[in-house]
Scaffold this motif. Structure first.
Motif, PDB file in Angstrom:
ATOM      1  N   CYS A  53      45.786  29.013  44.471  1.00 34.35           N
ATOM      2  CA  CYS A  53      47.186  29.098  44.072  1.00 34.35           C
ATOM      3  C   CYS A  53      47.687  27.835  43.374  1.00 34.35           C
ATOM      4  O   CYS A  53      47.031  26.809  43.348  1.00 34.35           O
ATOM      5  N   SER A  54      48.900  27.947  42.858  1.00 37.84           N
ATOM      6  CA  SER A  54      49.624  26.817  42.265  1.00 37.84           C
ATOM      7  C   SER A  54      48.835  26.129  41.160  1.00 37.84           C
ATOM      8  O   SER A  54      48.679  24.914  41.153  1.00 37.84           O
ATOM      9  N   VAL A  55      48.336  26.920  40.225  1.00 32.39           N
ATOM     10  CA  VAL A  55      47.573  26.366  39.109  1.00 32.39           C
ATOM     11  C   VAL A  55      48.243  26.756  37.791  1.00 32.39           C
ATOM     12  O   VAL A  55      48.871  27.807  37.698  1.00 32.39           O
ATOM     13  N   PRO A  56      48.121  25.912  36.768  1.00 33.37           N
ATOM     14  CA  PRO A  56      48.765  26.213  35.484  1.00 33.37           C
ATOM     15  C   PRO A  56      47.943  27.101  34.556  1.00 33.37           C
ATOM     16  O   PRO A  56      48.407  27.478  33.491  1.00 33.37           O
ATOM     17  N   LEU A  57      46.699  27.428  34.918  1.00 34.04           N
ATOM     18  CA  LEU A  57      45.836  28.244  34.071  1.00 34.04           C
ATOM     19  C   LEU A  57      45.020  29.184  34.945  1.00 34.04           C
ATOM     20  O   LEU A  57      44.404  28.753  35.921  1.00 34.04           O
ATOM     21  N   LEU A  58      45.017  30.465  34.592  1.00 29.92           N
ATOM     22  CA  LEU A  58      44.261  31.465  35.336  1.00 29.92           C
ATOM     23  C   LEU A  58      43.338  32.206  34.382  1.00 29.92           C
ATOM     24  O   LEU A  58      43.784  32.806  33.396  1.00 29.92           O
ATOM     25  N   LEU A  59      42.038  32.149  34.650  1.00 31.26           N
ATOM     26  CA  LEU A  59      41.021  32.842  33.864  1.00 31.26           C
ATOM     27  C   LEU A  59      40.283  33.818  34.764  1.00 31.26           C
ATOM     28  O   LEU A  59      40.280  33.661  35.991  1.00 31.26           O
ATOM     29  N   VAL A  60      39.631  34.801  34.157  1.00 31.06           N
ATOM     30  CA  VAL A  60      38.937  35.837  34.939  1.00 31.06           C
ATOM     31  C   VAL A  60      37.534  36.040  34.368  1.00 31.06           C
ATOM     32  O   VAL A  60      37.345  36.069  33.143  1.00 31.06           O
ATOM     33  N   ARG A  61      36.577  36.196  35.258  1.00 33.46           N
ATOM     34  CA  ARG A  61      35.201  36.463  34.850  1.00 33.46           C
ATOM     35  C   ARG A  61      34.987  37.971  34.671  1.00 33.46           C
ATOM     36  O   ARG A  61      35.689  38.776  35.279  1.00 33.46           O
ATOM     37  N   ASP A  62      34.017  38.319  33.844  1.00 32.42           N
ATOM     38  CA  ASP A  62      33.639  39.718  33.710  1.00 32.42           C
ATOM     39  C   ASP A  62      32.977  40.191  35.007  1.00 32.42           C
ATOM     40  O   ASP A  62      32.474  39.380  35.792  1.00 32.42           O
ATOM     41  N   PRO A  63      32.959  41.500  35.238  1.00 30.11           N
ATOM     42  CA  PRO A  63      32.328  42.010  36.466  1.00 30.11           C
ATOM     43  C   PRO A  63      30.814  41.864  36.436  1.00 30.11           C
ATOM     44  O   PRO A  63      30.205  41.668  35.379  1.00 30.11           O
ATOM     45  N   TRP A  64      30.236  41.973  37.604  1.00 33.53           N
ATOM     46  CA  TRP A  64      28.781  41.960  37.735  1.00 33.53           C
ATOM     47  C   TRP A  64      28.416  42.797  38.944  1.00 33.53           C
ATOM     48  O   TRP A  64      29.072  42.716  39.992  1.00 33.53           O
ATOM     49  N   GLN A  74      29.320  34.544  36.673  1.00 43.44           N
ATOM     50  CA  GLN A  74      29.374  35.423  35.502  1.00 43.44           C
ATOM     51  C   GLN A  74      30.278  34.792  34.444  1.00 43.44           C
ATOM     52  O   GLN A  74      31.176  34.003  34.754  1.00 43.44           O
ATOM     53  N   HIS A  75      30.064  35.136  33.194  1.00 41.54           N
ATOM     54  CA  HIS A  75      30.801  34.449  32.137  1.00 41.54           C
ATOM     55  C   HIS A  75      32.300  34.750  32.209  1.00 41.54           C
ATOM     56  O   HIS A  75      32.719  35.838  32.593  1.00 41.54           O
ATOM     57  N   VAL A  76      33.086  33.773  31.819  1.00 47.86           N
ATOM     58  CA  VAL A  76      34.536  33.920  31.728  1.00 47.86           C
ATOM     59  C   VAL A  76      34.849  34.828  30.544  1.00 47.86           C
ATOM     60  O   VAL A  76      34.275  34.684  29.468  1.00 47.86           O
ATOM     61  N   SER A  77      35.742  35.776  30.750  1.00 50.06           N
ATOM     62  CA  SER A  77      36.059  36.746  29.707  1.00 50.06           C
ATOM     63  C   SER A  77      37.391  36.427  29.039  1.00 50.06           C
ATOM     64  O   SER A  77      38.049  35.434  29.363  1.00 50.06           O
ATOM     65  N   ASN A  78      37.791  37.292  28.105  1.00 53.39           N
ATOM     66  CA  ASN A  78      39.044  37.064  27.384  1.00 53.39           C
ATOM     67  C   ASN A  78      39.972  38.277  27.418  1.00 53.39           C
ATOM     68  O   ASN A  78      40.843  38.417  26.572  1.00 53.39           O
TER      69      ASN A  78
END
Length: 217
Positions: A53-64, A74-78
């Motif tokens: 929590c409490s972060v200025p950037l949120l990224l998500v990885r692709d499923p595996w 797993q690689h970070v997606s867009n």
């Protein structure tokens, strides 16, 4: 495909300048999306017990479809971003675009998810001398399962962009395959659930949330 590459680059520019939430058109928000976003980035509610929590950037990885330890690398997606304006990662990624413009493996590596993953790994290496606690507070990278379980959204993986005649030859040169792709593209008027694709990707649909209204995206 230049139009796809421009769209990929534009989302990075928008996140850098304005921040906010970016989601692909085949992503539908959960009913609890606003609370989930607040918990993840604002430190509200149940976030007090959530290490992400409490972060200025949120990224998500692709499923595996493998074990959790493999999902975590797993690689970070867009397909989904959330960020405050002017986070240093976006400026760093934008500067990398020029050196990747001639990548021989195409759009996915020039501007797409594999580019974003490369940019994130490079950004982490560049900041490797920073205290671990500082890096952890600068961004959170969720696995796809975490993203589902924390009720951000449902990704339907329609992926119609790479079915166009301009993109498909990178995967198949057969006229029959191109014809099937064009038919699928023409018929895609709403959400198309391809169970075989989701199973191959490793998407656990049992973790999907109750979808909210599309008007709330």
């Amino acid at each position: 495909n230049k139009s796809v590459e421009r769209a990929d680059a534009t989302r990075l520019l928008i996140m850098s300048v304005y921040g906010g939430v970016y989601a692909d058109l085949d992503v539908v928000p959960c009913d609890d999306f606003e609370r989930s976003l607040s918990d993840a980035m604002g430190g509200a509610g149940r976030c007090s017990t959530n290490e992400q929590c409490s972060v200025p950037l949120l990224l998500v990885r692709d499923p595996w479809r493998g074990k959790p330890a493999r999902q975590a690398v797993q690689h970070v997606s867009n397909f989904f971003f959330a960020s405050v304006p002017d986070h240093p990662f976006w400026g760093f990624a934008l500067r990398l675009l020029a050196e990747r413009r001639s990548h021989p493996w195409g759009t996915m590596y020039k501007t797409g998810p594999y580019f974003v993953d490369h940019a994130w790994k490079s950004f982490r290496r560049l900041n490797g001398g920073c205290p671990a606690q500082l890096l952890e507070k600068s961004a959170a990278v969720l696995t796809h399962n975490d993203w589902q379980e924390q009720c951000f959204g449902v990704h339907h993986w329609t992926s119609t962009w790479h079915l166009s005649a301009e993109i498909l030859p990178a995967f198949s040169q057969t006229p029959r395959a191109r014809s099937r792709a064009q038919e699928a593209l023409a018929q895609a008027r709403g959400v198309v659930v391809d169970e075989g694709l989701l199973d191959w990707l490793g998407v656990d649909r049992a973790k999907d949330c109750a979808e909210g209204s599309r008007q709330r995206i």
